[in-house]
Design a protein around this motif. Structure first.
Motif, PDB file in Angstrom:
ATOM      1  N   VAL A 140      11.036 -35.423  -9.131  1.00 50.90           N
ATOM      2  CA  VAL A 140      11.722 -36.461  -8.355  1.00 50.90           C
ATOM      3  C   VAL A 140      11.616 -37.793  -9.087  1.00 50.90           C
ATOM      4  O   VAL A 140      10.511 -38.221  -9.456  1.00 50.90           O
ATOM      5  CB  VAL A 140      11.085 -36.593  -6.945  1.00 50.90           C
ATOM      6  CG1 VAL A 140      11.700 -37.774  -6.181  1.00 50.90           C
ATOM      7  CG2 VAL A 140      11.236 -35.300  -6.152  1.00 50.90           C
ATOM      8  N   ASP A 141      12.762 -38.438  -9.309  1.00 52.09           N
ATOM      9  CA  ASP A 141      12.769 -39.801  -9.831  1.00 52.09           C
ATOM     10  C   ASP A 141      12.451 -40.712  -8.645  1.00 52.09           C
ATOM     11  O   ASP A 141      13.247 -40.846  -7.718  1.00 52.09           O
ATOM     12  CB  ASP A 141      14.145 -40.138 -10.422  1.00 52.09           C
ATOM     13  CG  ASP A 141      14.150 -41.478 -11.146  1.00 52.09           C
ATOM     14  OD1 ASP A 141      13.117 -42.179 -11.126  1.00 52.09           O
ATOM     15  OD2 ASP A 141      15.199 -41.841 -11.721  1.00 52.09           O
ATOM     16  N   LEU A 142      11.272 -41.324  -8.676  1.00 54.34           N
ATOM     17  CA  LEU A 142      10.724 -41.954  -7.481  1.00 54.34           C
ATOM     18  C   LEU A 142      11.454 -43.210  -7.012  1.00 54.34           C
ATOM     19  O   LEU A 142      11.672 -43.396  -5.818  1.00 54.34           O
ATOM     20  CB  LEU A 142       9.258 -42.349  -7.745  1.00 54.34           C
ATOM     21  CG  LEU A 142       8.175 -41.411  -7.230  1.00 54.34           C
ATOM     22  CD1 LEU A 142       6.805 -41.979  -7.556  1.00 54.34           C
ATOM     23  CD2 LEU A 142       8.299 -41.208  -5.719  1.00 54.34           C
ATOM     24  N   PHE A 143      11.806 -44.096  -7.936  1.00 54.93           N
ATOM     25  CA  PHE A 143      12.296 -45.396  -7.493  1.00 54.93           C
ATOM     26  C   PHE A 143      13.536 -45.314  -6.596  1.00 54.93           C
ATOM     27  O   PHE A 143      13.579 -45.970  -5.549  1.00 54.93           O
ATOM     28  CB  PHE A 143      12.550 -46.349  -8.669  1.00 54.93           C
ATOM     29  CG  PHE A 143      13.080 -47.680  -8.213  1.00 54.93           C
ATOM     30  CD1 PHE A 143      12.239 -48.598  -7.585  1.00 54.93           C
ATOM     31  CD2 PHE A 143      14.416 -48.008  -8.365  1.00 54.93           C
ATOM     32  CE1 PHE A 143      12.722 -49.808  -7.126  1.00 54.93           C
ATOM     33  CE2 PHE A 143      14.917 -49.214  -7.910  1.00 54.93           C
ATOM     34  CZ  PHE A 143      14.060 -50.125  -7.291  1.00 54.93           C
ATOM     35  N   LEU A 276       2.406 -44.383  -5.935  1.00 56.68           N
ATOM     36  CA  LEU A 276       2.507 -42.916  -5.935  1.00 56.68           C
ATOM     37  C   LEU A 276       2.308 -42.355  -7.340  1.00 56.68           C
ATOM     38  O   LEU A 276       1.697 -41.291  -7.516  1.00 56.68           O
ATOM     39  CB  LEU A 276       3.850 -42.471  -5.356  1.00 56.68           C
ATOM     40  CG  LEU A 276       4.026 -42.740  -3.849  1.00 56.68           C
ATOM     41  CD1 LEU A 276       5.470 -42.531  -3.427  1.00 56.68           C
ATOM     42  CD2 LEU A 276       3.094 -41.859  -3.022  1.00 56.68           C
ATOM     43  N   HIS A 277       2.811 -43.059  -8.347  1.00 57.30           N
ATOM     44  CA  HIS A 277       2.595 -42.645  -9.729  1.00 57.30           C
ATOM     45  C   HIS A 277       1.098 -42.631 -10.058  1.00 57.30           C
ATOM     46  O   HIS A 277       0.582 -41.662 -10.649  1.00 57.30           O
ATOM     47  CB  HIS A 277       3.323 -43.607 -10.678  1.00 57.30           C
ATOM     48  CG  HIS A 277       2.853 -43.532 -12.100  1.00 57.30           C
ATOM     49  ND1 HIS A 277       3.241 -42.526 -12.963  1.00 57.30           N
ATOM     50  CD2 HIS A 277       1.996 -44.325 -12.806  1.00 57.30           C
ATOM     51  CE1 HIS A 277       2.650 -42.707 -14.141  1.00 57.30           C
ATOM     52  NE2 HIS A 277       1.902 -43.792 -14.068  1.00 57.30           N
ATOM     53  N   ASP A 282      -4.264 -39.343 -10.410  1.00 58.41           N
ATOM     54  CA  ASP A 282      -5.691 -39.428 -10.064  1.00 58.41           C
ATOM     55  C   ASP A 282      -5.966 -38.646  -8.787  1.00 58.41           C
ATOM     56  O   ASP A 282      -6.002 -39.196  -7.684  1.00 58.41           O
ATOM     57  CB  ASP A 282      -6.087 -40.900  -9.871  1.00 58.41           C
ATOM     58  CG  ASP A 282      -7.594 -41.104  -9.937  1.00 58.41           C
ATOM     59  OD1 ASP A 282      -8.322 -40.220  -9.453  1.00 58.41           O
ATOM     60  OD2 ASP A 282      -8.033 -42.146 -10.466  1.00 58.41           O
ATOM     61  N   PRO A 283      -6.177 -37.309  -8.908  1.00 58.67           N
ATOM     62  CA  PRO A 283      -6.377 -36.469  -7.720  1.00 58.67           C
ATOM     63  C   PRO A 283      -7.606 -36.854  -6.897  1.00 58.67           C
ATOM     64  O   PRO A 283      -7.639 -36.640  -5.686  1.00 58.67           O
ATOM     65  CB  PRO A 283      -6.525 -35.055  -8.294  1.00 58.67           C
ATOM     66  CG  PRO A 283      -6.672 -35.199  -9.773  1.00 58.67           C
ATOM     67  CD  PRO A 283      -6.115 -36.527 -10.154  1.00 58.67           C
ATOM     68  N   VAL A 284      -8.631 -37.443  -7.546  1.00 57.39           N
ATOM     69  CA  VAL A 284      -9.844 -37.853  -6.810  1.00 57.39           C
ATOM     70  C   VAL A 284      -9.505 -38.985  -5.840  1.00 57.39           C
ATOM     71  O   VAL A 284      -9.872 -38.950  -4.653  1.00 57.39           O
ATOM     72  CB  VAL A 284     -10.967 -38.291  -7.788  1.00 57.39           C
ATOM     73  CG1 VAL A 284     -12.156 -38.862  -7.023  1.00 57.39           C
ATOM     74  CG2 VAL A 284     -11.407 -37.107  -8.653  1.00 57.39           C
ATOM     75  N   PHE A 419       2.074 -34.150   1.466  1.00 54.14           N
ATOM     76  CA  PHE A 419       2.310 -33.636   0.113  1.00 54.14           C
ATOM     77  C   PHE A 419       1.158 -33.921  -0.839  1.00 54.14           C
ATOM     78  O   PHE A 419       0.498 -34.955  -0.745  1.00 54.14           O
ATOM     79  CB  PHE A 419       3.573 -34.292  -0.484  1.00 54.14           C
ATOM     80  CG  PHE A 419       4.821 -34.085   0.306  1.00 54.14           C
ATOM     81  CD1 PHE A 419       5.503 -32.879   0.265  1.00 54.14           C
ATOM     82  CD2 PHE A 419       5.324 -35.112   1.105  1.00 54.14           C
ATOM     83  CE1 PHE A 419       6.667 -32.701   1.002  1.00 54.14           C
ATOM     84  CE2 PHE A 419       6.484 -34.938   1.838  1.00 54.14           C
ATOM     85  CZ  PHE A 419       7.157 -33.717   1.789  1.00 54.14           C
ATOM     86  N   LYS A 420       0.979 -32.996  -1.746  1.00 50.67           N
ATOM     87  CA  LYS A 420       0.149 -33.253  -2.925  1.00 50.67           C
ATOM     88  C   LYS A 420       1.091 -33.829  -3.983  1.00 50.67           C
ATOM     89  O   LYS A 420       2.174 -33.295  -4.216  1.00 50.67           O
ATOM     90  CB  LYS A 420      -0.479 -31.958  -3.418  1.00 50.67           C
ATOM     91  CG  LYS A 420      -1.384 -32.137  -4.621  1.00 50.67           C
ATOM     92  CD  LYS A 420      -1.903 -30.786  -5.126  1.00 50.67           C
ATOM     93  CE  LYS A 420      -2.700 -30.983  -6.401  1.00 50.67           C
ATOM     94  NZ  LYS A 420      -3.093 -29.680  -6.995  1.00 50.67           N
ATOM     95  N   ILE A 421       0.672 -34.929  -4.615  1.00 51.41           N
ATOM     96  CA  ILE A 421       1.529 -35.624  -5.584  1.00 51.41           C
ATOM     97  C   ILE A 421       0.986 -35.394  -6.992  1.00 51.41           C
ATOM     98  O   ILE A 421      -0.215 -35.589  -7.237  1.00 51.41           O
ATOM     99  CB  ILE A 421       1.553 -37.149  -5.305  1.00 51.41           C
ATOM    100  CG1 ILE A 421       1.845 -37.421  -3.836  1.00 51.41           C
ATOM    101  CG2 ILE A 421       2.549 -37.874  -6.200  1.00 51.41           C
ATOM    102  CD1 ILE A 421       1.219 -38.698  -3.319  1.00 51.41           C
ATOM    103  N   VAL A 422       1.851 -34.995  -7.896  1.00 53.43           N
ATOM    104  CA  VAL A 422       1.468 -34.855  -9.311  1.00 53.43           C
ATOM    105  C   VAL A 422       2.475 -35.633 -10.153  1.00 53.43           C
ATOM    106  O   VAL A 422       3.686 -35.409 -10.058  1.00 53.43           O
ATOM    107  CB  VAL A 422       1.441 -33.375  -9.752  1.00 53.43           C
ATOM    108  CG1 VAL A 422       1.114 -33.264 -11.243  1.00 53.43           C
ATOM    109  CG2 VAL A 422       0.433 -32.586  -8.927  1.00 53.43           C
ATOM    110  N   SER A 423       1.979 -36.566 -10.961  1.00 54.74           N
ATOM    111  CA  SER A 423       2.858 -37.353 -11.821  1.00 54.74           C
ATOM    112  C   SER A 423       3.260 -36.561 -13.053  1.00 54.74           C
ATOM    113  O   SER A 423       2.452 -35.805 -13.608  1.00 54.74           O
ATOM    114  CB  SER A 423       2.167 -38.651 -12.259  1.00 54.74           C
ATOM    115  OG  SER A 423       2.011 -39.497 -11.149  1.00 54.74           O
ATOM    116  N   VAL A 424       4.497 -36.746 -13.481  1.00 56.06           N
ATOM    117  CA  VAL A 424       5.013 -36.035 -14.651  1.00 56.06           C
ATOM    118  C   VAL A 424       4.495 -36.685 -15.933  1.00 56.06           C
ATOM    119  O   VAL A 424       4.150 -36.000 -16.895  1.00 56.06           O
ATOM    120  CB  VAL A 424       6.562 -36.012 -14.624  1.00 56.06           C
ATOM    121  CG1 VAL A 424       7.128 -35.416 -15.911  1.00 56.06           C
ATOM    122  CG2 VAL A 424       7.048 -35.220 -13.409  1.00 56.06           C
TER     123      VAL A 424
END
Length: 448
Positions: A140-143, A276-277, A282-284, A419-424
């Motif tokens: 997903v392109d966030l902006f 969000l990025h 940073d999963p912690v 949601f779990k967020i993972v940055s590309v």
């Protein structure tokens, strides 16, 4: 002593160096600013012509002085007062002096915490609706997503839910078109003649006029209906000047609403995108945010109470806005000659303060490029807040700061809970326009 010799400015950047770098500075000034600061110190100047100077600073004392301690001697520059007002009219963002003070005093009560608390439920409904369409398990392109969400939150908070979708779509389109052109005018002043000759100025002034007409129609419909609605428009319609007891004129109300749209949606969209990025990398920290949200929701169903008890989520937002301040730079011009620290500056000197650089200045921040929300918790928070300008400072500090924090905390809490967020990518790219605009920041949302 000659008139020119009585003034003393920070270390000078040679005009030849500046012109050699000018094309790069136009595209993205931030890397060049960093280079100049590292070489010349926390403030440097550029001489324009025989006696005019521009100063750029990342010095906290300079920021404090022009924004707070001696703010009456420092007005907004023509970049803000002339270029912006041409399209946005004369609202809080673009005016100065007594008129600004009069407007600020009039509008401030509408943004009091108790008033903001009344808007929270509408805000949440809009956020939940926007997030229902979020793509899962794909890049997903966030902006663009955050921009749509933030725009609709401002629109529905201003006008509740009664406005036709096509009107809001048109307002958003016009705001984006005009802002993109405005950047060209500011960054390419030597092309002003061409913008005028080719009809581009006329085209964008007509778009601004159309925007005024749409907003005027909305206001007049509300006044005619005599409905009392719980939104910002109603609050603004009910405000009264202290001296006359009268409300704002329709023209003035239109100008203030345009400012609220622009200042209220893009900066928030920027901050949410960068936050969000950072969480996606940073999963912690992301888990700590989730733990806090689940804990507070188990303790109370009251939305306002929840928002007022999210210290860690707030710390994450603050650290994100430290690294990527949505309003990344501000400027002022002194009305009279002044002593700015050890410098003696002539009236009319343009002074820019780079919040982006001040927020990463190693003089104030340990490991300044590192994402560390702990800076804004406990005792560390008191120290950090001295050097932190996400909403500016002083009397002209952003009037909608409380609104923005509520909105961002609500959005982050709903996203992280679902949601779990993972940055590309590890690094976030951006374009420093009027605000610090994210470019191609992508994440993947996975259902928890």
């Amino acid at each position: 002593m000659s008139a020119n010799n009585k003034y003393k400015y920070p270390a000078k950047l040679s005009i030849s160096r500046f012109f050699l770098d000018s094309e790069g500075v136009r595209k993205n000034p931030i890397p060049f600013h960093r280079r100049y600061f590292d070489k010349l110190g926390d403030s440097f100047s550029i001489r324009i012509g025989k006696s005019k100077h521009i100063i750029l600073s990342r010095d906290n004392d300079v920021a404090q002085y022009i924004l707070q301690k001696n703010q009456k001697n420092y007005h907004k520059s023509k970049f803000q007062s002339v270029y912006l007002s041409k399209y946005l009219g004369k609202g809080l963002l673009t005016v100065d002096g007594d008129f600004w003070l009069k407007q600020r005093r009039l509008i401030q009560p509408a943004f009091h915490k108790q008033k903001m608390n009344q808007l929270v439920e509408n805000m949440e409904q809009t956020i939940v609706y926007e997030l229902n369409g979020l793509a899962e398990e794909s890049v997903v392109d966030l902006f663009p997503v955050m921009s749509e969400l933030a725009f609709n939150v401002v629109a529905k908070s201003l006008f509740q839910f009664s406005i036709a979708e096509e009107k809001l779509t048109r307002i958003k389109f016009i705001i984006e078109e005009v802002q993109n052109f405005l950047i060209k005018e500011i960054r390419l002043p030597h092309k002003g003649w061409w913008f005028s000759l080719s009809g581009q100025v006329k085209k964008h002034l007509e778009l601004a006029k159309e925007n005024n007409s749409i907003i005027q129609e909305i206001i007049e419909e509300r006044i005619t209906s005599r409905n009392e609605v719980n939104d910002l428009l109603q609050m603004l319609l009910e405000t009264r000047y202290e001296d006359t007891g009268e409300g704002m004129s329709i023209t003035q109300l239109i100008d203030e609403i345009k400012i609220l749209f622009i200042a209220g949606h893009e900066t928030t969209a920027n901050a949410l995108t960068f936050t969000l990025h950072l969480l996606g990398n940073d999963p912690v920290v992301q888990q700590k945010v989730l733990d806090e949200i689940l804990k507070i929701k188990s303790e109370t169903d009251d939305l306002v109470e929840q928002l007022q008890n999210m210290p860690y989520t707030n710390a994450v937002l603050n650290e994100s806005m430290r690294l990527y301040p949505p309003a990344w730079i501000t400027d002022r011009q002194n009305v009279e000659d002044d002593n700015l620290g050890q410098f003696n500056i002539k009236k009319g000197t343009l002074i820019g303060v780079s919040f982006y650089e001040l927020h990463r200045n190693p003089k104030y921040w340990e490991n300044p490029d590192e994402f560390n929300p702990e800076r804004f918790l406990g005792e560390q928070r008191k120290y950090a807040m001295q050097y932190f300008y996400p909403f500016g400072a002083g009397p002209r500090m952003c009037i909608g700061a409380g609104f923005a924090i509520y909105e961002m905390c609500l959005a982050i809490s709903h996203i992280v809970e679902r949601f779990k967020i993972v940055s590309v990518e590890e690094t976030a790219l951006f374009n420093p326009l009027i605000t610090l605009k994210p470019v191609g920041v992508k994440v993947i949302f996975s259902r928890r």
